[in-house]
Write a protein that holds these residues in place. Structure first.
Motif, PDB file in Angstrom:
ATOM      1  N   VAL A   1       0.491  -1.632  -0.266  1.00 30.37           N
ATOM      2  CA  VAL A   1      -0.042  -0.215  -0.366  1.00 30.37           C
ATOM      3  C   VAL A   1       0.627   1.542   0.335  1.00 30.37           C
ATOM      4  O   VAL A   1       1.256   1.052   1.206  1.00 30.37           O
ATOM      5  CB  VAL A   1      -0.722  -0.318   1.579  1.00 30.37           C
ATOM      6  CG1 VAL A   1      -1.762   1.539   0.834  1.00 30.37           C
ATOM      7  CG2 VAL A   1      -2.017  -1.451   1.310  1.00 30.37           C
ATOM      8  N   ASN A   2       0.752   2.033  -1.504  1.00 32.06           N
ATOM      9  CA  ASN A   2       1.888   3.120  -0.737  1.00 32.06           C
ATOM     10  C   ASN A   2       1.302   4.196  -1.010  1.00 32.06           C
ATOM     11  O   ASN A   2      -0.024   4.431  -1.449  1.00 32.06           O
ATOM     12  CB  ASN A   2       2.556   3.614  -2.958  1.00 32.06           C
ATOM     13  CG  ASN A   2       2.641   4.738  -3.182  1.00 32.06           C
ATOM     14  OD1 ASN A   2       2.396   5.248  -3.673  1.00 32.06           O
ATOM     15  ND2 ASN A   2       3.854   5.061  -2.389  1.00 32.06           N
ATOM     16  N   TYR A   3       1.305   4.850  -0.458  1.00 29.43           N
ATOM     17  CA  TYR A   3       0.833   6.296  -0.150  1.00 29.43           C
ATOM     18  C   TYR A   3       1.877   8.041  -0.226  1.00 29.43           C
ATOM     19  O   TYR A   3       3.666   7.089  -0.536  1.00 29.43           O
ATOM     20  CB  TYR A   3       0.083   6.733   1.396  1.00 29.43           C
ATOM     21  CG  TYR A   3       1.411   6.761   2.296  1.00 29.43           C
ATOM     22  CD1 TYR A   3       1.401   5.643   2.780  1.00 29.43           C
ATOM     23  CD2 TYR A   3       1.267   8.068   2.819  1.00 29.43           C
ATOM     24  CE1 TYR A   3       2.501   5.999   3.359  1.00 29.43           C
ATOM     25  CE2 TYR A   3       2.290   8.008   3.936  1.00 29.43           C
ATOM     26  CZ  TYR A   3       2.750   7.119   4.680  1.00 29.43           C
ATOM     27  OH  TYR A   3       3.639   6.975   5.706  1.00 29.43           O
TER      28      TYR A   3
ATOM     29  N   VAL B   1       2.730  -1.353   4.414  1.00 32.27           N
ATOM     30  CA  VAL B   1       2.585   0.349   4.159  1.00 32.27           C
ATOM     31  C   VAL B   1       4.192   1.179   3.690  1.00 32.27           C
ATOM     32  O   VAL B   1       4.724   1.460   4.515  1.00 32.27           O
ATOM     33  CB  VAL B   1       2.372   1.302   5.474  1.00 32.27           C
ATOM     34  CG1 VAL B   1       1.892   2.582   5.192  1.00 32.27           C
ATOM     35  CG2 VAL B   1       0.681   0.223   5.388  1.00 32.27           C
ATOM     36  N   ILE B   2       3.908   1.488   2.778  1.00 29.52           N
ATOM     37  CA  ILE B   2       5.853   2.484   1.936  1.00 29.52           C
ATOM     38  C   ILE B   2       4.600   4.278   1.914  1.00 29.52           C
ATOM     39  O   ILE B   2       4.481   4.130   0.835  1.00 29.52           O
ATOM     40  CB  ILE B   2       5.958   1.263   1.047  1.00 29.52           C
ATOM     41  CG1 ILE B   2       6.484  -0.014   1.256  1.00 29.52           C
ATOM     42  CG2 ILE B   2       6.964   2.142   0.619  1.00 29.52           C
ATOM     43  CD1 ILE B   2       6.388  -0.825   0.715  1.00 29.52           C
ATOM     44  N   GLN B   3       5.846   4.469   2.241  1.00 28.37           N
ATOM     45  CA  GLN B   3       5.582   5.652   1.793  1.00 28.37           C
ATOM     46  C   GLN B   3       6.448   6.420   0.951  1.00 28.37           C
ATOM     47  O   GLN B   3       7.279   5.799   0.972  1.00 28.37           O
ATOM     48  CB  GLN B   3       5.656   6.798   3.676  1.00 28.37           C
ATOM     49  CG  GLN B   3       5.868   8.200   2.636  1.00 28.37           C
ATOM     50  CD  GLN B   3       6.713   9.024   1.881  1.00 28.37           C
ATOM     51  OE1 GLN B   3       7.939   9.185   1.247  1.00 28.37           O
ATOM     52  NE2 GLN B   3       6.299  10.057   1.109  1.00 28.37           N
TER      53      GLN B   3
ATOM     54  N   PHE C   1       9.547  -0.252  -4.480  1.00 27.60           N
ATOM     55  CA  PHE C   1       9.835  -1.625  -4.855  1.00 27.60           C
ATOM     56  C   PHE C   1      10.900  -2.397  -4.602  1.00 27.60           C
ATOM     57  O   PHE C   1      11.150  -3.502  -3.682  1.00 27.60           O
ATOM     58  CB  PHE C   1      10.789  -1.419  -6.824  1.00 27.60           C
ATOM     59  CG  PHE C   1       9.208  -1.394  -7.397  1.00 27.60           C
ATOM     60  CD1 PHE C   1       8.949  -0.397  -7.780  1.00 27.60           C
ATOM     61  CD2 PHE C   1       8.557  -2.714  -8.564  1.00 27.60           C
ATOM     62  CE1 PHE C   1       7.824   0.174  -8.589  1.00 27.60           C
ATOM     63  CE2 PHE C   1       8.011  -2.364  -9.516  1.00 27.60           C
ATOM     64  CZ  PHE C   1       6.918  -1.227  -9.427  1.00 27.60           C
ATOM     65  N   ASP C   2      11.682  -1.707  -3.909  1.00 25.82           N
ATOM     66  CA  ASP C   2      13.141  -3.021  -2.842  1.00 25.82           C
ATOM     67  C   ASP C   2      12.244  -2.767  -2.021  1.00 25.82           C
ATOM     68  O   ASP C   2      12.522  -4.208  -1.668  1.00 25.82           O
ATOM     69  CB  ASP C   2      14.504  -1.344  -2.932  1.00 25.82           C
ATOM     70  CG  ASP C   2      15.710  -1.597  -4.073  1.00 25.82           C
ATOM     71  OD1 ASP C   2      15.094  -2.593  -4.543  1.00 25.82           O
ATOM     72  OD2 ASP C   2      16.185  -0.831  -3.872  1.00 25.82           O
ATOM     73  N   GLU C   3      11.343  -2.208  -0.706  1.00 22.47           N
ATOM     74  CA  GLU C   3      11.232  -2.620  -0.075  1.00 22.47           C
ATOM     75  C   GLU C   3       9.644  -3.640   0.202  1.00 22.47           C
ATOM     76  O   GLU C   3      10.064  -4.042   0.736  1.00 22.47           O
ATOM     77  CB  GLU C   3      10.753  -1.003   0.325  1.00 22.47           C
ATOM     78  CG  GLU C   3      11.529  -0.501   1.405  1.00 22.47           C
ATOM     79  CD  GLU C   3      11.247   1.287   2.085  1.00 22.47           C
ATOM     80  OE1 GLU C   3      12.243   1.588   2.092  1.00 22.47           O
ATOM     81  OE2 GLU C   3      10.167   1.155   2.502  1.00 22.47           O
ATOM     82  N   ALA C   4       9.059  -3.508  -0.903  1.00 18.94           N
ATOM     83  CA  ALA C   4       8.111  -3.826  -0.815  1.00 18.94           C
ATOM     84  C   ALA C   4       8.858  -5.656  -1.277  1.00 18.94           C
ATOM     85  O   ALA C   4       7.608  -6.526  -0.934  1.00 18.94           O
ATOM     86  CB  ALA C   4       7.183  -3.758  -2.183  1.00 18.94           C
ATOM     87  N   GLU C   5       9.305  -5.663  -1.871  1.00 16.24           N
ATOM     88  CA  GLU C   5      10.006  -6.891  -2.133  1.00 16.24           C
ATOM     89  C   GLU C   5      10.428  -7.697  -0.756  1.00 16.24           C
ATOM     90  O   GLU C   5      10.560  -9.135  -0.959  1.00 16.24           O
ATOM     91  CB  GLU C   5      11.324  -7.348  -3.686  1.00 16.24           C
ATOM     92  CG  GLU C   5      10.376  -6.581  -4.851  1.00 16.24           C
ATOM     93  CD  GLU C   5      10.850  -7.427  -6.392  1.00 16.24           C
ATOM     94  OE1 GLU C   5      11.909  -7.031  -6.467  1.00 16.24           O
ATOM     95  OE2 GLU C   5      10.517  -8.395  -6.932  1.00 16.24           O
ATOM     96  N   ALA C   6      11.158  -6.978  -0.284  1.00 14.88           N
ATOM     97  CA  ALA C   6      11.762  -7.138   0.179  1.00 14.88           C
ATOM     98  C   ALA C   6      11.056  -7.437   1.909  1.00 14.88           C
ATOM     99  O   ALA C   6      11.100  -8.405   2.240  1.00 14.88           O
ATOM    100  CB  ALA C   6      12.537  -6.204   1.810  1.00 14.88           C
ATOM    101  N   ALA C   7       9.650  -7.105   1.819  1.00 17.38           N
ATOM    102  CA  ALA C   7       8.695  -7.911   2.988  1.00 17.38           C
ATOM    103  C   ALA C   7       7.914  -8.593   2.697  1.00 17.38           C
ATOM    104  O   ALA C   7       7.120  -9.538   3.328  1.00 17.38           O
ATOM    105  CB  ALA C   7       8.023  -5.946   3.030  1.00 17.38           C
ATOM    106  N   LEU C   8       7.553  -8.330   0.815  1.00 14.56           N
ATOM    107  CA  LEU C   8       6.228  -9.648   0.753  1.00 14.56           C
ATOM    108  C   LEU C   8       6.771 -10.567  -0.843  1.00 14.56           C
ATOM    109  O   LEU C   8       5.938 -11.355  -0.945  1.00 14.56           O
ATOM    110  CB  LEU C   8       4.907  -8.988   0.278  1.00 14.56           C
ATOM    111  CG  LEU C   8       4.463  -8.033   1.673  1.00 14.56           C
ATOM    112  CD1 LEU C   8       3.350  -7.252   0.845  1.00 14.56           C
ATOM    113  CD2 LEU C   8       3.832  -8.874   2.532  1.00 14.56           C
ATOM    114  N   GLY C   9       8.260 -10.201  -1.249  1.00 18.19           N
ATOM    115  CA  GLY C   9       8.644 -11.701  -2.281  1.00 18.19           C
ATOM    116  C   GLY C   9       8.868 -10.712  -3.280  1.00 18.19           C
ATOM    117  O   GLY C   9       8.211  -9.563  -3.673  1.00 18.19           O
ATOM    118  N   PRO C  10       8.929 -11.573  -4.729  1.00 21.93           N
ATOM    119  CA  PRO C  10       8.641 -10.581  -5.788  1.00 21.93           C
ATOM    120  C   PRO C  10       7.388 -10.809  -6.687  1.00 21.93           C
ATOM    121  O   PRO C  10       6.036 -10.969  -6.249  1.00 21.93           O
ATOM    122  CB  PRO C  10       9.166 -12.154  -7.033  1.00 21.93           C
ATOM    123  CG  PRO C  10       9.715 -12.832  -5.680  1.00 21.93           C
ATOM    124  CD  PRO C  10       9.337 -12.736  -3.851  1.00 21.93           C
ATOM    125  N   VAL C  11       7.781  -8.983  -6.738  1.00 26.86           N
ATOM    126  CA  VAL C  11       6.727  -8.139  -6.785  1.00 26.86           C
ATOM    127  C   VAL C  11       5.995  -9.143  -8.101  1.00 26.86           C
ATOM    128  O   VAL C  11       6.586  -9.461  -9.467  1.00 26.86           O
ATOM    129  CB  VAL C  11       6.985  -6.670  -7.303  1.00 26.86           C
ATOM    130  CG1 VAL C  11       7.721  -6.803  -8.702  1.00 26.86           C
ATOM    131  CG2 VAL C  11       5.952  -6.242  -8.641  1.00 26.86           C
TER     132      VAL C  11
END
Ligand code: NAP
Length: 249
Positions: free
Chosen positions: A32-34, A57-59, A72-82
């Motif tokens: 969830v980006n904001y 949640v990523i600002q 993208f880096d933080e999202a993949e680190a948290a939840l795996g490959p996009v």
């Protein structure tokens, strides 16, 4: 079973928030980006998790390259490959005629709606392409029917930015479909979100919605349905499609 990570830009409010919830119901884990509204983003993430899916949640300001790469880096680190991307973050700018537009106002709209969106697509294909050993993916860009109406006397710069989204979606889709990445766009009409108040006309959706062939504005969920379908394997033969969700307008 999870469909994997879907990054949704501008998912704290409006169409992005509705898409996060429906995509979670369809099996996606959601980044969830904001931009500035953290509490709204956290509410969306809690609703995603209530559907039994993971979220982060990523600002990030998606008009800025460094923020996009970090997103993208933080999202993949948290939840795996996009595996999914919804390029939803967008602004209209304030309502004005071209004669009154400043360079800064034009640049702000283009920087987020066009350049930011293109950089998000670049970042996604680098991480999704089966040419590089990844598992492929699906991208949905948010266009607008303003791209063919021109939005005279309101926000022609915004309409032009969405014209660029349409052209880019076509070219990019044809470039990467052979790499297992499907790219499509949704072009909403008059949707009842905060975007109209941000443009300076809070009553715009109700006022102009009544003049459309269907006679009303849409709820953001009605656009989210189309986005989530294009993300899904049910739309497996769609590439370079621009799907109007506009009540016949
Ligand atoms: P909205 O209600 O105004 O919500 C905008 C979202 O984008 C918010 O989550 C906001 O985050 C985020 N955002 C704004 N600037 C950002 C930035 N620089 N970086 C990252 N996120 C940013 O908008 P909407 O009506 O749902 O519109 C979503 C998309 O649909 C846009 O691309 C828009 O052009 C398109 N669209 C909308 C309509 C309509 O009638 N509503 C019609 C056609 C097309 P914060 O909450 O943190 O501010």
């Amino acid at each position: 079973m999870s469909k994997g990570l879907c990054i949704i830009t501008g998912a704290s409010r409006g169409i992005g928030a509705a898409t996060a919830l429906l995509a979670a119901r369809d099996g996606w884990d959601i980044a969830v980006n904001y931009a500035g509204n953290e509490s709204a983003a956290r509410t969306v993430a809690a609703r995603v998790e209530a559907e039994g899916r993971k979220s982060v949640v990523i600002q990030a300001d998606t008009s800025k390259e460094a923020d996009i790469v970090r997103l993208f880096d933080e999202a993949e680190a948290a939840l795996g490959p996009v595996r999914g991307l919804v390029n939803n973050a967008g602004i209209t700018g304030k309502i004005s005629q071209v004669r009154d537009m400043s360079e800064a106002a034009i640049r702000e709209v283009m920087q987020l709606n066009v350049i930011g969106l293109m950089l998000c697509c670049r970042e996604a294909v680098r991480r999704m392409s089966n040419k590089d050993g990844a598992a492929g993916g699906a991208i949905v860009n948010l266009s607008s029917i303003a791209s063919r109406l021109g939005a005279p006397n309101e926000f022609t710069h915004y309409a032009a930015s969405k014209g660029a989204v349409d052209s880019f979606t076509l070219g990019f889709a044809r470039e990467v479909i052979g790499e297992g990445v499907r790219v499509n766009a949704v072009a909403p009409g008059m949707i009842d979100t905060d975007i109209h108040a941000s443009a300076g006309a809070p009553d715009r959706a109700a006022r102009l919605g009544a003049t459309t062939p269907i006679g009303r504005a849409a709820a953001p969920e009605e656009v989210a349905e189309a986005i989530v379908w294009l993300l899904s394997d049910a739309a497996g033969y769609c590439a370079g499609s621009i799907l109007d969700v506009s009540g016949g307008r």
